[in-house]
Design a protein around this motif. Structure first.
Motif, mmCIF file in Angstrom:
data_model
loop_
_atom_site.group_PDB
_atom_site.id
_atom_site.type_symbol
_atom_site.label_atom_id
_atom_site.label_comp_id
_atom_site.label_asym_id
_atom_site.label_seq_id
_atom_site.Cartn_x
_atom_site.Cartn_y
_atom_site.Cartn_z
ATOM 1 N N ALA A 147 26.654 24.136 -56.460
ATOM 2 C CA ALA A 147 26.988 24.143 -55.039
ATOM 3 C C ALA A 147 25.949 24.952 -54.263
ATOM 4 O O ALA A 147 25.414 25.955 -54.750
ATOM 5 N N ILE A 148 25.677 24.510 -53.058
ATOM 6 C CA ILE A 148 24.753 25.220 -52.187
ATOM 7 C C ILE A 148 25.419 26.506 -51.689
ATOM 8 O O ILE A 148 26.638 26.547 -51.484
ATOM 9 N N THR A 149 24.643 27.564 -51.529
ATOM 10 C CA THR A 149 25.170 28.847 -51.067
ATOM 11 C C THR A 149 25.043 28.964 -49.548
ATOM 12 O O THR A 149 24.263 28.246 -48.919
ATOM 13 N N ASP A 150 25.788 29.901 -48.982
ATOM 14 C CA ASP A 150 25.674 30.175 -47.546
ATOM 15 C C ASP A 150 24.253 30.615 -47.197
ATOM 16 O O ASP A 150 23.748 30.297 -46.122
ATOM 17 N N GLU A 151 23.614 31.338 -48.083
ATOM 18 C CA GLU A 151 22.242 31.799 -47.843
ATOM 19 C C GLU A 151 21.266 30.620 -47.779
ATOM 20 O O GLU A 151 20.378 30.586 -46.933
ATOM 21 N N GLU A 152 21.452 29.644 -48.633
ATOM 22 C CA GLU A 152 20.599 28.456 -48.613
ATOM 23 C C GLU A 152 20.840 27.630 -47.344
ATOM 24 O O GLU A 152 19.889 27.143 -46.722
ATOM 25 N N VAL A 153 22.094 27.504 -46.938
ATOM 26 C CA VAL A 153 22.419 26.797 -45.690
ATOM 27 C C VAL A 153 21.797 27.531 -44.507
ATOM 28 O O VAL A 153 21.237 26.908 -43.589
ATOM 29 N N PHE A 154 21.869 28.851 -44.508
ATOM 30 C CA PHE A 154 21.272 29.662 -43.448
ATOM 31 C C PHE A 154 19.767 29.421 -43.376
ATOM 32 O O PHE A 154 19.209 29.224 -42.288
ATOM 33 N N ALA A 155 19.103 29.437 -44.516
ATOM 34 C CA ALA A 155 17.654 29.204 -44.556
ATOM 35 C C ALA A 155 17.316 27.824 -44.004
ATOM 36 O O ALA A 155 16.363 27.670 -43.217
ATOM 37 N N LEU A 156 18.074 26.805 -44.391
ATOM 38 C CA LEU A 156 17.841 25.454 -43.856
ATOM 39 C C LEU A 156 17.976 25.437 -42.337
ATOM 40 O O LEU A 156 17.169 24.817 -41.638
#
Length: 112
Positions: free
Chosen positions: A2-11
């Motif tokens: 699953a994608i993390t909140d940190e990865e979503v933030f970076a995107l």
């Protein structure tokens, strides 16, 4: 994985324009599958696969977003590379220090 909140933030920071590509990435960020995630000495490298083919762009296939961070004296960068048809490679880099533990979006400020 699953994608993390940190990865979503970076995107969201890397793809903040109003282009078709940016809108597509942000609208489906939570649906992206992490096919690889590697911790590095200074950050993280993630390979994300989207559930559809990403729109083509006439612009750069690489993006970066430099930031200051309350726990990083020298700040850092988010970097992204597109690998068509459906992959985004993300890199999180802390300049000098190790990547901070715990994710707090309020700790990041865009560097100018």
């Amino acid at each position: 994985m699953a994608i993390t909140d940190e990865e979503v933030f970076a995107l969201a920071k890397l793809f903040a324009r109003s282009s078709t590509l940016d809108i597509a990435i942000n609208s489906a960020a939570h649906e992206a599958e992490v096919i690889e995630r590697l911790a590095t000495e200074c950050g993280l490298f993630s390979t994300l696969r989207f559930p559809f083919h990403l729109p083509r762009t006439d612009g750069s296939l690489q993006r970066d977003w430099d930031f200051s961070h309350r726990d990083l004296e020298h700040g850092g960068s988010f970097l992204a590379s597109l690998a068509y048809p459906d992959v985004v490679e993300l890199e999180f880099v802390a300049h000098v220090e190790p990547w901070p533990n715990g994710f707090d979006p309020s700790a990041f400020q865009e560097s100018t």
